[in-house]
Design a protein around this motif. Sequence first.
Motif, PDB file in Angstrom:
ATOM      1  N   THR A  29     -34.501 114.447  17.618  1.00 19.60           N
ATOM      2  CA  THR A  29     -34.194 115.756  17.091  1.00 19.60           C
ATOM      3  C   THR A  29     -34.927 116.825  17.894  1.00 19.60           C
ATOM      4  O   THR A  29     -36.123 116.724  18.080  1.00 19.60           O
ATOM      5  CB  THR A  29     -34.627 115.847  15.617  1.00 19.60           C
ATOM      6  OG1 THR A  29     -34.078 114.719  14.932  1.00 19.60           O
ATOM      7  CG2 THR A  29     -34.121 117.109  14.978  1.00 19.60           C
ATOM      8  N   TYR A  62     -39.028 116.335  21.503  1.00 14.29           N
ATOM      9  CA  TYR A  62     -38.277 115.518  20.555  1.00 14.29           C
ATOM     10  C   TYR A  62     -39.161 114.791  19.560  1.00 14.29           C
ATOM     11  O   TYR A  62     -40.304 114.480  19.841  1.00 14.29           O
ATOM     12  CB  TYR A  62     -37.440 114.468  21.310  1.00 14.29           C
ATOM     13  CG  TYR A  62     -36.315 115.074  22.098  1.00 14.29           C
ATOM     14  CD1 TYR A  62     -35.051 115.210  21.541  1.00 14.29           C
ATOM     15  CD2 TYR A  62     -36.514 115.514  23.397  1.00 14.29           C
ATOM     16  CE1 TYR A  62     -34.012 115.768  22.264  1.00 14.29           C
ATOM     17  CE2 TYR A  62     -35.487 116.080  24.122  1.00 14.29           C
ATOM     18  CZ  TYR A  62     -34.236 116.205  23.546  1.00 14.29           C
ATOM     19  OH  TYR A  62     -33.223 116.761  24.255  1.00 14.29           O
ATOM     20  N   TRP A  63     -38.563 114.523  18.415  1.00 14.99           N
ATOM     21  CA  TRP A  63     -39.142 113.648  17.398  1.00 14.99           C
ATOM     22  C   TRP A  63     -38.281 112.396  17.369  1.00 14.99           C
ATOM     23  O   TRP A  63     -37.082 112.454  17.623  1.00 14.99           O
ATOM     24  CB  TRP A  63     -39.105 114.325  16.025  1.00 14.99           C
ATOM     25  CG  TRP A  63     -40.128 115.396  15.879  1.00 14.99           C
ATOM     26  CD1 TRP A  63     -39.991 116.711  16.182  1.00 14.99           C
ATOM     27  CD2 TRP A  63     -41.456 115.229  15.398  1.00 14.99           C
ATOM     28  NE1 TRP A  63     -41.154 117.384  15.911  1.00 14.99           N
ATOM     29  CE2 TRP A  63     -42.072 116.490  15.424  1.00 14.99           C
ATOM     30  CE3 TRP A  63     -42.188 114.132  14.929  1.00 14.99           C
ATOM     31  CZ2 TRP A  63     -43.378 116.693  15.010  1.00 14.99           C
ATOM     32  CZ3 TRP A  63     -43.491 114.339  14.518  1.00 14.99           C
ATOM     33  CH2 TRP A  63     -44.073 115.598  14.564  1.00 14.99           C
ATOM     34  N   SER A  65     -37.092 108.858  15.154  1.00 17.95           N
ATOM     35  CA  SER A  65     -37.054 108.176  13.863  1.00 17.95           C
ATOM     36  C   SER A  65     -36.032 107.053  13.927  1.00 17.95           C
ATOM     37  O   SER A  65     -35.215 106.996  14.844  1.00 17.95           O
ATOM     38  CB  SER A  65     -36.704 109.149  12.729  1.00 17.95           C
ATOM     39  OG  SER A  65     -35.384 109.610  12.849  1.00 17.95           O
ATOM     40  N   LYS A  67     -32.722 105.040  13.083  1.00 17.97           N
ATOM     41  CA  LYS A  67     -31.340 105.363  12.718  1.00 17.97           C
ATOM     42  C   LYS A  67     -30.921 104.353  11.661  1.00 17.97           C
ATOM     43  O   LYS A  67     -30.847 103.172  11.918  1.00 17.97           O
ATOM     44  CB  LYS A  67     -30.438 105.278  13.958  1.00 17.97           C
ATOM     45  CG  LYS A  67     -28.945 105.251  13.676  1.00 17.97           C
ATOM     46  CD  LYS A  67     -28.464 106.522  13.023  1.00 17.97           C
ATOM     47  CE  LYS A  67     -26.965 106.515  12.823  1.00 17.97           C
ATOM     48  NZ  LYS A  67     -26.543 106.025  11.521  1.00 17.97           N
ATOM     49  N   PHE A 139     -34.047 113.252   6.094  1.00 14.46           N
ATOM     50  CA  PHE A 139     -34.654 113.546   7.396  1.00 14.46           C
ATOM     51  C   PHE A 139     -34.692 115.017   7.744  1.00 14.46           C
ATOM     52  O   PHE A 139     -35.224 115.389   8.782  1.00 14.46           O
ATOM     53  CB  PHE A 139     -34.011 112.739   8.533  1.00 14.46           C
ATOM     54  CG  PHE A 139     -32.513 112.754   8.574  1.00 14.46           C
ATOM     55  CD1 PHE A 139     -31.808 113.852   9.005  1.00 14.46           C
ATOM     56  CD2 PHE A 139     -31.818 111.627   8.196  1.00 14.46           C
ATOM     57  CE1 PHE A 139     -30.431 113.840   9.054  1.00 14.46           C
ATOM     58  CE2 PHE A 139     -30.435 111.601   8.254  1.00 14.46           C
ATOM     59  CZ  PHE A 139     -29.743 112.716   8.681  1.00 14.46           C
ATOM     60  N   ASP A 140     -34.175 115.884   6.887  1.00 21.35           N
ATOM     61  CA  ASP A 140     -34.258 117.311   7.201  1.00 21.35           C
ATOM     62  C   ASP A 140     -34.082 118.157   5.949  1.00 21.35           C
ATOM     63  O   ASP A 140     -33.447 117.735   4.979  1.00 21.35           O
ATOM     64  CB  ASP A 140     -33.197 117.694   8.238  1.00 21.35           C
ATOM     65  CG  ASP A 140     -33.472 119.032   8.938  1.00 21.35           C
ATOM     66  OD1 ASP A 140     -34.568 119.603   8.751  1.00 21.35           O
ATOM     67  OD2 ASP A 140     -32.596 119.496   9.684  1.00 21.35           O
ATOM     68  N   THR A 149     -40.414 120.855  13.663  1.00 26.92           N
ATOM     69  CA  THR A 149     -41.821 120.471  13.532  1.00 26.92           C
ATOM     70  C   THR A 149     -42.429 121.058  12.258  1.00 26.92           C
ATOM     71  O   THR A 149     -43.218 120.397  11.579  1.00 26.92           O
ATOM     72  CB  THR A 149     -42.618 120.912  14.772  1.00 26.92           C
ATOM     73  OG1 THR A 149     -42.084 120.219  15.900  1.00 26.92           O
ATOM     74  CG2 THR A 149     -44.089 120.612  14.644  1.00 26.92           C
ATOM     75  N   ILE A 152     -40.923 119.158   8.974  1.00 23.08           N
ATOM     76  CA  ILE A 152     -41.339 117.785   8.645  1.00 23.08           C
ATOM     77  C   ILE A 152     -42.390 117.748   7.543  1.00 23.08           C
ATOM     78  O   ILE A 152     -42.202 117.047   6.535  1.00 23.08           O
ATOM     79  CB  ILE A 152     -41.790 117.016   9.905  1.00 23.08           C
ATOM     80  CG1 ILE A 152     -40.584 116.769  10.809  1.00 23.08           C
ATOM     81  CG2 ILE A 152     -42.455 115.695   9.531  1.00 23.08           C
ATOM     82  CD1 ILE A 152     -40.945 116.196  12.170  1.00 23.08           C
ATOM     83  N   GLN A 172     -41.052 110.331  10.872  1.00 25.47           N
ATOM     84  CA  GLN A 172     -40.766 110.950  12.175  1.00 25.47           C
ATOM     85  C   GLN A 172     -42.042 110.886  12.992  1.00 25.47           C
ATOM     86  O   GLN A 172     -43.121 111.110  12.453  1.00 25.47           O
ATOM     87  CB  GLN A 172     -40.385 112.431  11.991  1.00 25.47           C
ATOM     88  CG  GLN A 172     -39.255 112.688  11.048  1.00 25.47           C
ATOM     89  CD  GLN A 172     -37.897 112.593  11.706  1.00 25.47           C
ATOM     90  OE1 GLN A 172     -37.786 112.494  12.920  1.00 25.47           O
ATOM     91  NE2 GLN A 172     -36.863 112.608  10.899  1.00 25.47           N
ATOM     92  N   TRP A 173     -41.936 110.598  14.258  1.00 28.88           N
ATOM     93  CA  TRP A 173     -43.126 110.565  15.097  1.00 28.88           C
ATOM     94  C   TRP A 173     -42.796 110.977  16.512  1.00 28.88           C
ATOM     95  O   TRP A 173     -41.644 111.032  16.911  1.00 28.88           O
ATOM     96  CB  TRP A 173     -43.814 109.196  15.047  1.00 28.88           C
ATOM     97  CG  TRP A 173     -42.974 108.046  15.517  1.00 28.88           C
ATOM     98  CD1 TRP A 173     -42.931 107.525  16.758  1.00 28.88           C
ATOM     99  CD2 TRP A 173     -42.043 107.291  14.745  1.00 28.88           C
ATOM    100  NE1 TRP A 173     -42.043 106.486  16.814  1.00 28.88           N
ATOM    101  CE2 TRP A 173     -41.476 106.326  15.586  1.00 28.88           C
ATOM    102  CE3 TRP A 173     -41.619 107.340  13.419  1.00 28.88           C
ATOM    103  CZ2 TRP A 173     -40.518 105.414  15.155  1.00 28.88           C
ATOM    104  CZ3 TRP A 173     -40.666 106.433  13.002  1.00 28.88           C
ATOM    105  CH2 TRP A 173     -40.141 105.487  13.855  1.00 28.88           C
ATOM    106  N   LYS A 174     -43.850 111.259  17.254  1.00 28.11           N
ATOM    107  CA  LYS A 174     -43.760 111.623  18.665  1.00 28.11           C
ATOM    108  C   LYS A 174     -44.161 110.413  19.495  1.00 28.11           C
ATOM    109  O   LYS A 174     -44.947 109.587  19.046  1.00 28.11           O
ATOM    110  CB  LYS A 174     -44.714 112.779  18.995  1.00 28.11           C
ATOM    111  CG  LYS A 174     -44.371 114.084  18.333  1.00 28.11           C
ATOM    112  CD  LYS A 174     -43.380 114.808  19.173  1.00 28.11           C
ATOM    113  CE  LYS A 174     -43.266 116.262  18.718  1.00 28.11           C
ATOM    114  NZ  LYS A 174     -42.425 117.001  19.625  1.00 28.11           N
TER     115      LYS A 174
END
Length: 190
Positions: A29, A62-63, A65, A67, A139-140, A149, A152, A172-174
């Motif tokens: 994302t 980007y993040w 996650s 699917k 997720f959003d 960012t 989240i 969600q992670w980097k």
Amino acid sequence: MHSSLAAAARRFKAGTACVRLILFFLLLTLLLAPTLRVSANESKPALMLAKVYHPGLDLQDYWVSEKYDGMRGYWDGKQLLTRGGEPVFAPTWFTAGWPEVPMDGELWAGRGQFQQTVATVRKKTPDDDAWRSIRFMVFDLPAHGGTFTERIPALNAHVQKIDQPWLQAVPQWKVASHQALGKLLRLASA
């Protein structure tokens, strides 16, 4: 079951050798994704779509996650809808206590349970027992005013406040590098 849904379910089942890889197909994302999107068809919710990973992307933007292999769901603050804007006939208990805050996510019954998810979510008369296995993986928060960012932590706090086990925030992670992303993908598909 609608013929295109049945065909999709057969294709999904036929590809079980790749399912774990597909399940973790990256939902990337954009960090600066717009919070409101425009839909060509006003009956459809204007939803953000995942970006497909390709080498060379600047991963700092980007993040990442998982699917999930379910059906896209959108809570517009009053009712649960499909990605196409059709109402989802969930039992009243499923959305009871949900606030007037739009949430975007995936209706999901678990890994390898796509057919069960579709069969449950598409029924015009909800089956309480079947719905007990469904989760709404959020997720959003598309109406939140901030960047992804900023959304989240708001999403995590929002879902925690609602405090229902079938409503979950998608982690969600980097990732620091393409190598780290590859390692993550290999772990998820093992």
